[in-house]
Write a protein that holds these residues in place. Structure first.
Motif, short mmCIF file in Angstrom:
data_model
loop_
_atom_site.label_atom_id
_atom_site.label_comp_id
_atom_site.label_asym_id
_atom_site.label_seq_id
_atom_site.Cartn_x
_atom_site.Cartn_y
_atom_site.Cartn_z
N GLU A 11 7.66 -17.04 -30.40
CA GLU A 11 8.80 -16.82 -31.28
C GLU A 11 9.56 -18.13 -31.48
OE1 GLU A 11 12.23 -14.83 -29.12
OE2 GLU A 11 10.57 -14.45 -27.77
N ARG A 13 12.51 -20.75 -31.34
CA ARG A 13 13.52 -20.94 -30.30
C ARG A 13 14.74 -21.65 -30.87
NH1 ARG A 13 13.33 -18.19 -25.55
NH2 ARG A 13 11.18 -17.72 -25.22
N GLY A 92 15.37 -15.64 -25.82
CA GLY A 92 14.44 -15.06 -26.79
C GLY A 92 14.42 -13.54 -26.68
N ARG A 93 13.48 -12.95 -27.38
CA ARG A 93 13.34 -11.49 -27.31
C ARG A 93 12.78 -11.04 -25.97
NH1 ARG A 93 10.22 -11.87 -32.18
NH2 ARG A 93 8.59 -11.05 -30.87
N ARG A 94 11.91 -11.87 -25.37
CA ARG A 94 11.21 -11.46 -24.15
C ARG A 94 11.57 -12.26 -22.91
NH1 ARG A 94 5.80 -11.31 -27.50
NH2 ARG A 94 6.07 -9.29 -28.46
N LEU A 159 23.89 -9.53 -23.51
CA LEU A 159 22.64 -9.69 -24.25
C LEU A 159 21.44 -9.67 -23.32
CD1 LEU A 159 21.06 -10.31 -26.85
CD2 LEU A 159 21.51 -12.75 -26.41
N ARG A 163 18.45 -6.87 -23.12
CA ARG A 163 17.03 -7.25 -23.25
C ARG A 163 16.23 -6.86 -22.02
NH1 ARG A 163 17.19 -12.04 -27.28
NH2 ARG A 163 18.24 -10.91 -28.95
N THR A 166 15.52 -3.13 -22.37
CA THR A 166 14.47 -2.94 -23.35
C THR A 166 13.11 -3.34 -22.79
OG1 THR A 166 16.04 -3.36 -25.12
CG2 THR A 166 13.71 -3.54 -25.67
N ALA A 167 13.05 -4.47 -22.09
CA ALA A 167 11.79 -4.95 -21.52
C ALA A 167 11.28 -3.99 -20.47
CB ALA A 167 11.97 -6.34 -20.93
N ASP A 170 9.65 -0.94 -21.97
CA ASP A 170 8.34 -1.20 -22.56
C ASP A 170 7.22 -1.22 -21.53
OD1 ASP A 170 9.51 -1.37 -25.01
OD2 ASP A 170 9.55 -3.57 -25.07
#
Length: 171
Positions: A11, A13, A92-94, A159, A163, A166-167, A170
């Motif tokens: 992704e 940065r 980042g997202r992950r 944040l 995340r 969410t992680a 998953d």
């Protein structure tokens, strides 16, 4: 070749720097530590002379220690400038990525599914300058974003926490 070309699935940065005020915090910490070291060397020298234990080796050892502290003190503004220039973080997202170091560089990537908890730290110097550190804890250690504005630090904690949740869902 850019970082994105080398890793086609990575992704984009946005590397963020710390607030400029952190340079004053680092400088003050170093001044206090170096002046304390020099003062302890002077006190030990006075004690050694008073108890008639002063000799070549005591003078050499204390002189070298005080000399290193004085050189550290004299070069600290330059060290602080470079340390600030090379310290960055990216959320980042992950994962969270942190880059540190101007001479000896270190880069760490913390996947959000490995994070156990996130907290903040604020000692007297950080509090004086309106800054707060964010610590991300994993099973193997602690990773710090050394200083952010207090409001931004709380947003970063929220944040990262979101995340992490969410992680973990998953997995």
């Amino acid at each position: 070749m850019t970082e994105q070309d080398a890793m086609p699935h990575a992704e984009p940065r946005e590397w963020r720097s710390l607030p400029e005020r952190v340079r004053r915090v680092w400088l003050l910490r170093s001044v206090v530590a170096d002046l304390t070291t020099i003062a302890v060397c002077a006190a030990l020298a006075a004690v050694f002379v008073a108890v008639d234990w002063w000799g070549f080796w005591q003078g050499l050892v204390l002189g070298v220690i005080a000399g290193f502290a004085a050189v550290e003190l004299a070069t600290q503004p330059l060290q602080t400038r470079y340390e600030y220039a090379f310290q960055r973080f990216s959320i980042g997202r992950r994962d969270l990525r942190i880059r540190k170091g101007w001479m000896f560089r270190k880069s760490v990537t913390v996947p959000f599914n490995r994070v156990q908890h996130v907290d903040t730290k604020q000692g007297p110097l950080l509090r004086r300058f309106g800054l707060m550190a964010v610590s991300v804890h994993t099973a193997v250690g602690e990773h710090d974003i050394e200083a952010l504005d207090q409001d931004e630090a709380m947003r970063v904690v929220d944040l990262i926490t979101a995340r992490v949740l969410t992680a973990n869902e998953d997995v």
